[in-house]
Design a protein around this motif. Structure first.
Motif, PDB file in Angstrom:
ATOM      1  N   VAL A 596      22.080  15.857  30.745  1.00 47.06           N
ATOM      2  CA  VAL A 596      23.487  16.154  30.519  1.00 47.06           C
ATOM      3  C   VAL A 596      24.041  15.412  29.309  1.00 47.06           C
ATOM      4  CG1 VAL A 596      24.390  14.317  32.015  1.00 47.06           C
ATOM      5  CG2 VAL A 596      25.681  16.443  31.733  1.00 47.06           C
ATOM      6  N   SER A 597      23.385  14.312  28.897  1.00 47.50           N
ATOM      7  CA  SER A 597      23.880  13.500  27.794  1.00 47.50           C
ATOM      8  C   SER A 597      23.319  13.916  26.440  1.00 47.50           C
ATOM      9  CB  SER A 597      23.547  12.018  28.044  1.00 47.50           C
ATOM     10  OG  SER A 597      24.241  11.541  29.176  1.00 47.50           O
ATOM     11  N   TRP A 598      22.069  14.356  26.387  1.00 49.59           N
ATOM     12  CA  TRP A 598      21.490  14.695  25.077  1.00 49.59           C
ATOM     13  C   TRP A 598      21.537  16.182  24.754  1.00 49.59           C
ATOM     14  CZ3 TRP A 598      17.417  18.060  24.847  1.00 49.59           C
ATOM     15  CH2 TRP A 598      16.599  18.196  25.970  1.00 49.59           C
ATOM     16  N   VAL A 599      21.575  17.023  25.770  1.00 55.64           N
ATOM     17  CA  VAL A 599      21.535  18.468  25.536  1.00 55.64           C
ATOM     18  C   VAL A 599      22.749  19.001  24.770  1.00 55.64           C
ATOM     19  CG1 VAL A 599      21.527  20.736  26.673  1.00 55.64           C
ATOM     20  CG2 VAL A 599      19.985  18.943  27.470  1.00 55.64           C
ATOM     21  N   PRO A 600      23.980  18.479  24.977  1.00 55.54           N
ATOM     22  CA  PRO A 600      25.135  19.144  24.358  1.00 55.54           C
ATOM     23  C   PRO A 600      25.211  19.099  22.841  1.00 55.54           C
ATOM     24  CG  PRO A 600      25.813  17.094  25.416  1.00 55.54           C
ATOM     25  CD  PRO A 600      24.407  17.374  25.855  1.00 55.54           C
ATOM     26  N   PHE A 601      24.485  18.208  22.182  1.00 61.93           N
ATOM     27  CA  PHE A 601      24.557  18.112  20.726  1.00 61.93           C
ATOM     28  C   PHE A 601      23.836  19.303  20.083  1.00 61.93           C
ATOM     29  CE2 PHE A 601      25.031  13.731  22.184  1.00 61.93           C
ATOM     30  CZ  PHE A 601      26.106  13.296  21.415  1.00 61.93           C
ATOM     31  N   VAL A 602      24.544  20.046  19.239  1.00 60.75           N
ATOM     32  CA  VAL A 602      23.965  21.236  18.622  1.00 60.75           C
ATOM     33  C   VAL A 602      24.334  21.292  17.145  1.00 60.75           C
ATOM     34  CG1 VAL A 602      23.917  22.636  20.720  1.00 60.75           C
ATOM     35  CG2 VAL A 602      25.978  22.628  19.296  1.00 60.75           C
ATOM     36  N   HIS A 603      23.531  22.041  16.407  1.00 58.72           N
ATOM     37  CA  HIS A 603      23.819  22.308  14.990  1.00 58.72           C
ATOM     38  C   HIS A 603      24.095  23.794  14.831  1.00 58.72           C
ATOM     39  CE1 HIS A 603      22.914  23.322  10.765  1.00 58.72           C
ATOM     40  NE2 HIS A 603      23.499  22.169  10.533  1.00 58.72           N
TER      41      HIS A 603
END
Length: 606
Positions: A596-603
Motif C-alpha cells: 500500500v505504501s510503494w504501489v501508489p507512486f506512478v509516472h
C-alpha cells in the motif's frame, strides 16, 4: 400518430431526430411485448435515421445512436459497425466546446461504455486499426478539445494568414473561457459586467464560429484532415520511446492493443482469462482495501480524509490483486512482446493506456510477491509509465528550453494551509537542496515558492520543473475541483492548471496524495491533476494513485533527484520514469514497506 409526426416533420427540422427517436422507442417497446422481428428492424431504421440526421441537437442524435446499438445487438445486424461509428463521431459533438466543462462531462456520462464496446466489436471483426482510432477519438474528449485550441498554426499561417489569424483569435477566446461553469447562470455578473447567461451565449457563439473557420480551412489543399481524428499512421509515432499498450475492458471481451515504433501493424493480444466483471471486481476490492483497512490514511498522510488504521494488514489482499493482474493481463502481454526472461542490462520502457476499470488498477506493479527472490514482476522486465491517450506521447514540435540552465521550483507545505503539518515536506526540500549542493556542476537553480495560488501559477509559467510537497485532495463530488492545498487554505485546482499554457517539457513532481486518482464515473476522461499537468505542457509527471505516507515521500524524492542530478549535466525529464522505477524498488526492498505504501507512486507521460 408518431408515424404521422415523422412524415410531417421536414428532414432539416431540428425536431426531426427527436420524432424519429420517439418512433424508434415505440417500435422497440412493441418488440419487447410482442416478439416481432419486423418491429425491431423498423426501430433500427428509425434510430439510425435519427442518429444520422444533419439537424437537431447532437445529444439527441447520440441517444438515438446508443439505442440503435442496443437494438442491433439483439439480432444479427450488419448495421452494428455503422452504429458504433456514428456514435463515436457524435460523442465529441455532444460534449462540444460551447458547453461548460461540467456539462461536457455530463454528456460524456451517457456514453460511458460505448467507446470500449465499440473497440471490442471492431476487434471481434478483425478491424484493429479502427479499434485504436475509435479509442483515441472517444476518450479524453475534453482534454483533446483543449489541446486543439493550442495547436500551432505555422503551416496554416504560411498558406492563408487571414484564416490562421481568425482561428488563433477565436481559439484564444475559447481557451480563456475553458474553465467556465454557467450552470444556473441567472443574472449574476462576471468581472466584465456581463451576466453569466450573456457570457455563456457569447462562448457558444465562439464555438460555432470556430467550427465555421475549421470547415473553411479543410477546403484548402493539404488541409483536408486539419484537426480531425487521427488515423493509426498518424498515431504510430507515439511509440517512439517504447511500446504503447492499450488495455480495453468491455462487457463483451478484454483485449490489449500494442503500437510499436518499428512496425506499422497493430499487435492484438486477446486477454481471454479475464473478463470485464473480473476487472471491475479487482477495482472494487482495491477500493475496499483503501477505504477500510488498507490506505491507511492517518494524520501523517498527505490527504484530507479521516480513516483509522486497522489491525489487519492488507498486504496479502494487495498481493492477490497484483498476482491476478500479472497472470491474466501483464504476463500475456510480455509473452506477445517476447519478454521471456528478466533483463539483466538497462530496462526498456513501456507505456500503459488503460480504459474502464483498468484505469484505476496498478498495472505497473503487477507481479508475484509471495517470494520476493523468485516471483516474476513486471518491474523486472520493463520501466512502466502511463498515458491518458496516444496523442499525449507525441513528440512536441519544439521543446520548451534550449538554455544551459534550468529552474526547479519547489512548493513545500505552506504554514497557512490549515491542515496537519507534514514534517516530511521540509525533509523532502532538504534532500533536494542537499542533492544539488553535492552536485555543484549541475546547472539547476532552485526556487522556493511562497505557496500562494497566484505565486505558484506564475512560477509554473516561468520555470522548467516544479515539485510539490503538500496535502492533496481528490474531490469525489466535483473532480474538476481536485487539487493541492496551498497558502490561506486555498486550492490549486485542476481547473486552474488546465487554463495554464506554458512551454512544453519539464517534470511536474506531485508529492501529494491522490494526484492521479481520477473519477470513477468518467474513467475515460482522466479527470485528475496529473493529466492536467500534461495538458498544461509538462512532458512528464510523477504522481500518486492514492494516499501516501509522509515518511515515504522524502525517500522517493531523494532517490529520484539523486539519479536525475548525478552526472552534473542538464537533467532530462524523460529520465524521470527510470529514476522513479529504481526509487520505488529501493523503497520496497530496502525499507521493506507494505504494498500500500510503494504501489501508489506512478509516472505519467514521456
Amino acid at each position: 400518430m408518431i408515424e404521422d409526426a415523422v412524415q410531417l416533420t421536414p428532414h432539416d427540422h431540428p425536431h426531426k431526430p427527436a420524432c424519429l427517436s420517439n418512433l424508434g422507442n415505440s417500435l422497440f417497446t412493441r418488440f419487447h411485448h410482442l416478439p416481432d422481428a419486423a418491429a425491431l428492424n423498423n426501430a433500427i431504421l428509425a434510430f439510425s435515421a435519427a442518429a444520422r440526421s444533419s439537424a437537431g441537437p447532437s445529444s439527441t442524435r447520440l441517444k438515438a445512436a446508443l439505442q440503435w446499438i442496443r437494438c442491433a445487438h439483439l439480432i444479427p445486424s450488419e448495421s452494428l459497425l455503422d452504429a458504433y461509428a456514428v456514435a463515436i463521431d457524435l460523442i465529441p459533438q455532444a460534449a462540444w466546446l460551447g458547453l461548460p466543462l461540467r456539462d461536457r462531462h455530463r454528456e460524456l456520462l451517457r456514453a460511458a461504455d460505448v467507446v470500449r464496446d465499440a473497440a471490442a466489436y471492431a476487434l471481434a471483426r478483425g478491424y484493429y486499426n479502427t479499434a485504436i482510432e475509435w479509442l483515441e477519438q472517444g476518450r479524453s474528449v475534453v482534454w483533446n478539445q483543449l489541446l486543439q485550441l493550442r495547436t500551432p498554426l505555422d503551416e496554416l499561417q504560411s498558406r492563408d494568414s487571414t484564416l490562421a489569424n481568425r482561428l488563433r483569435q477565436v481559439s484564444y477566446e475559447l481557451e480563456k473561457g475553458s474553465g467556465h461553469d454557467m450552470a444556473g447562470a441567472g443574472e449574476m455578473k462576471n468581472a466584465g459586467g456581463f451576466s453569466l447567461e450573456e457570457q455563456a451565449r457569447q462562448y457558444r457563439g465562439l464555438a460555432v464560429e470556430r467550427e465555421t473557420i475549421l470547415s473553411e480551412v479543410r477546403c484548402l489543399p493539404g488541409f483536408e484532415r486539419f484537426l480531425l481524428p487521427r488515423t493509426v499512421s498518424q498515431l504510430a509515432p507515439s511509440a517512439h520511446a517504447g511500446p504503447v499498450v492499450i488495455l480495453n475492458a468491455s462487457q463483451y471481451r478484454c483485449d490489449a492493443l500494442v503500437l510499436l515504433a518499428e512496425s506499422d501493424d497493430v499487435l492484438h493480444v486477446p486477454l481471454p482469462d479475464i473478463t470485464y466483471e473480473q476487472v471491475d471486481n479487482l477495482q472494487k476490492s482495491l477500493n475496499r482495501l483503501l477505504a477500510s483497512h488498507g490506505r491507511v490514511i492517518s494524520p501523517m498522510d498527505r490527504a484530507i480524509r479521516e480513516v483509522v488504521w486497522r489491525d489487519r494488514t492488507p498486504d496479502e489482499s494487495f498481493k492477490f490483486i497484483l498476482s491476478e493482474l500479472w497472470k491474466n493481463v501483464v504476463r500475456p502481454m510480455l509473452d506477445a512482446l517476447a519478454f521471456s526472461t528478466p533483463t539483466a542490462g538497462e530496462l526498456s520502457r513501456i507505456f500503459w493506456c488503460p480504459t474502464g476499470p483498468f484505469s484505476f488498477l496498478p498495472i505497473h506493479a503487477a507481479g508475484l510477491y509471495d517470494d520476493a527472490n523468485t516471483g516474476p514482476k513486471l518491474s523486472d522486465f520493463v520501466i512502466s509509465s502511463y498515458t491518458p491517450t496516444l496523442s499525449a506521447l507525441a513528440l512536441p514540435l519544439q521543446e520548451g528550453t534550449t538554455a544551459n540552465t534550468m529552474r526547479l521550483v519547489v512548493v513545500p507545505q505552506p504554514a497557512s494551509d490549515g491542515h496537519t503539518r507534514l514534517p516530511g515536506a521540509r525533509i523532502e526540500l532538504g534532500h533536494i537542496k542537499t542533492t544539488l549542493q553535492t552536485s555543484p556542476s549541475t546547472p539547476v537553480s532552485l526556487v522556493e515558492s511562497i505557496g500562494t495560488v497566484d505565486d505558484v501559477l506564475t512560477k509554473m509559467k516561468e520555470s522548467d520543473w516544479i515539485h510539490f510537497a503538500c496535502h492533496g485532495i481528490q474531490d469525489v463530488r466535483s473532480p474538476l475541483d481536485s487539487g493541492i492545498v496551498l497558502a490561506d487554505r486555498r486550492l490549486l485546482k485542476l481547473t486552474d492548471v488546465i487554463k495554464l499554457a506554458r512551454r512544453h517539457g519539464g517534470l511536474a513532481f506531485l508529492s501529494a496524495c491522490q494526484t492521479a486518482t481520477g473519477d470513477k464515473d468518467l474513467p475515460e476522461e482522466a479527470v485528475h491533476l496529473a493529466a492536467g499537468m500534461l495538458l498544461a505542457g509538462y512532458g512528464g509527471v510523477v504522481a500518486t494513485m492514492w494516499s501516501i505516507r509522509d515518511s515515504d515521500a522524502p525517500k522517493v524524492a531523494k532517490s529520484v533527484y539523486e539519479q536525475l542530478f548525478r552526472d552534473g549535466n542538464l537533467p532530462d525529464y524523460r529520465q524521470a520514469a527510470r529514476a522513479l522505477h529504481y526509487a520505488v524498488k529501493r523503497l520496497r526492498e530496502e525499507h521493506n514497506v507494505p504494498c500500500v505504501s510503494w504501489v501508489p507512486f506512478v509516472h505519467i507521460g514521456l
